[in-house]
Design an enzyme around this catalytic site. Structure first.
Site, mmCIF file in Angstrom:
data_model
loop_
_atom_site.group_PDB
_atom_site.id
_atom_site.type_symbol
_atom_site.label_atom_id
_atom_site.label_comp_id
_atom_site.label_asym_id
_atom_site.label_seq_id
_atom_site.Cartn_x
_atom_site.Cartn_y
_atom_site.Cartn_z
ATOM 1 N N ASP A 1 0.957 -1.157 0.385
ATOM 2 C CA ASP A 1 -0.190 -0.130 0.071
ATOM 3 C C ASP A 1 0.854 1.180 -0.298
ATOM 4 O OD1 ASP A 1 0.421 -1.016 2.270
ATOM 5 O OD2 ASP A 1 -1.291 -0.759 3.442
ATOM 6 N N GLU B 1 -5.422 3.327 3.629
ATOM 7 C CA GLU B 1 -6.774 3.577 4.673
ATOM 8 C C GLU B 1 -7.652 4.002 4.416
ATOM 9 O OE1 GLU B 1 -5.110 3.743 7.589
ATOM 10 O OE2 GLU B 1 -3.001 3.125 6.686
#
Length: 383
Positions: free
Chosen positions: A75, A134
């Site tokens: 990520d 997120e």
């Protein structure tokens, strides 16, 4: 070209740490990653973009004798947190920080990628640099865009998440569910405001919301098997503006977390039922929005995870430990629903600070052991 050494990896991490960007806005990060990948370009390396998710990057390395395609995901987004570490390489973007360690994740992925750009792998490899972990569930978005089709479809997927409570460089995981699935709760109760002296002429949204907060606390204690566990947390509650005016509106936000998707779906239904019941009881309107997106439980596949645990346990150069499950949410869970694979913790030794802390300061000496362990394991998967 040799593998990236410790100093080179640390420089990359510090460069990334200074340019944290929020979900779906990782423009500088995307460009920095791409600039490195182009330096490492070879005949067997191919880069792919995803037009509907423009900050995503996929890299494919063609194997010399491929029998399968192995995926590795990292990520790339950051959090809306103002950094307080005082580090010389602190965030240069106000109000944004790599407070979850995605700069570490990206650096480990780049170290692995650079190795296989220099040493052509036997099996095909796909590296997925994913925006919006997120928030905004980037893995789901890229999957739905059809990015993992044809030669870009992995047969299995792997990923890491840093853990400040573990020793630097230690790798830890477990069979079964590692991280919980999550669901966002967004709820507005709408009643009628009025003078505090005449409650009979109003419909109190604040009282209704308070009743909702108390009632949802029974969802886990009376509906979830206590052996499995779950969480319902209301973290935000806003109602009213003046002490002598009955609130006509109340807004709440929270989260549902559980290790099994079946439990999450049940808990979602109970939240709906309680919201509807409270609205009817207090004569207000309930507007409820539950969002799971791609935040499914991270379920480690039996075959891949057993192999990883056995391999890393047997290698004396790898510090490996088995871990307990955590209520942490991770949208890699969506990919584990689509492809068998494994997520692991990478220890970064900052036990005084949790993930998402504005003081989080991972030990950079965790990076090189993480890279080396994964190179070994991926080469093992290709045998």
């Amino acid at each position: 070209m040799s593998d990236l050494d410790n100093e080179e990896l640390i420089k990359i991490r510090r460069d990334l740490h200074q340019i944290p960007e929020l979900a779906l806005h990782e423009v500088q990060t995307h460009d920095y990653l791409l600039s490195l990948m182009k330096l490492w370009s070879t005949d067997w390396l191919e880069i792919k973009s995803v037009p509907s998710v423009p900050t995503a990057i996929l890299v494919r390395l063609q194997g010399t004798d491929p029998h399968k395609t192995i995926g590795y995901r990292t990520d790339i987004d950051a959090l809306p947190v103002t950094e307080q570490t005082g580090l010389a390489f602190s965030s240069t973007i106000p109000g944004q920080m790599h407070a979850c360690g995605h700069d570490i994740h990206m650096t480990v992925a780049l170290g692995i990628l650079q190795h296989f750009a220099e040493h052509q792998p036997k099996d095909n490899l796909i590296f997925f640099f994913q925006p919006a972990e997120e928030a905004e569930y980037g893995g789901y978005r890229v999957y739905e865009a059809g990015a993992f089709t044809g030669k870009w479809r992995p047969d299995e997927f792997f990923a890491i998440h840093d853990n400040p409570s573990l020793p630097a460089g230690q790798i830890a995981t477990r069979l079964g569910t590692l991280f919980a699935g999550t669901t966002e709760i967004h709820l507005t109760f709408t009643g009628e405001s009025g003078h505090a002296a005449y409650p009979q002429r109003a419909k109190d949204a604040l009282v209704a919301a308070a009743a909702f907060v108390m009632q949802v606390q029974t969802i886990v204690s009376r509906n979830v098997d206590p052996i499995r566990g779950g969480v319902v947390t209301i973290g935000s509650f806003h109602a009213g503006q003046v002490m002598n005016v009955i609130a006509g509106e109340a807004k709440l936000e929270g989260t549902i977390r559980a290790f099994l998707q079946s439990d999450i779906l049940m808990m979602q239904q109970r939240v709906r039922e309680i919201a509807d019941g409270v609205a009817q009881t207090y004569g207000v309107k309930a507007d409820l929005n539950l969002i799971q997106g791609g935040y499914m439980p991270v379920e480690n596949a039996i075959e891949q995870t057993t192999d990883l645990i056995e391999f890393m346990t047997a290698d004396p150069t790898i510090d490996f430990a088995e871990s307990e499950p955590a209520m942490t949410g991770e949208d890699f869970g969506f990919l584990t629903q689509k492809f068998p694979g494994t997520m692991v913790w990478l220890g970064v030794n900052d036990p005084e600070h949790s993930l998402h802390s504005d003081h989080l300061n991972p030990e950079e000496r965790a990076i090189k052991p993480g890279v080396e362990a994964w190179i070994k394991f991926l080469e093992h998967r290709m045998q």
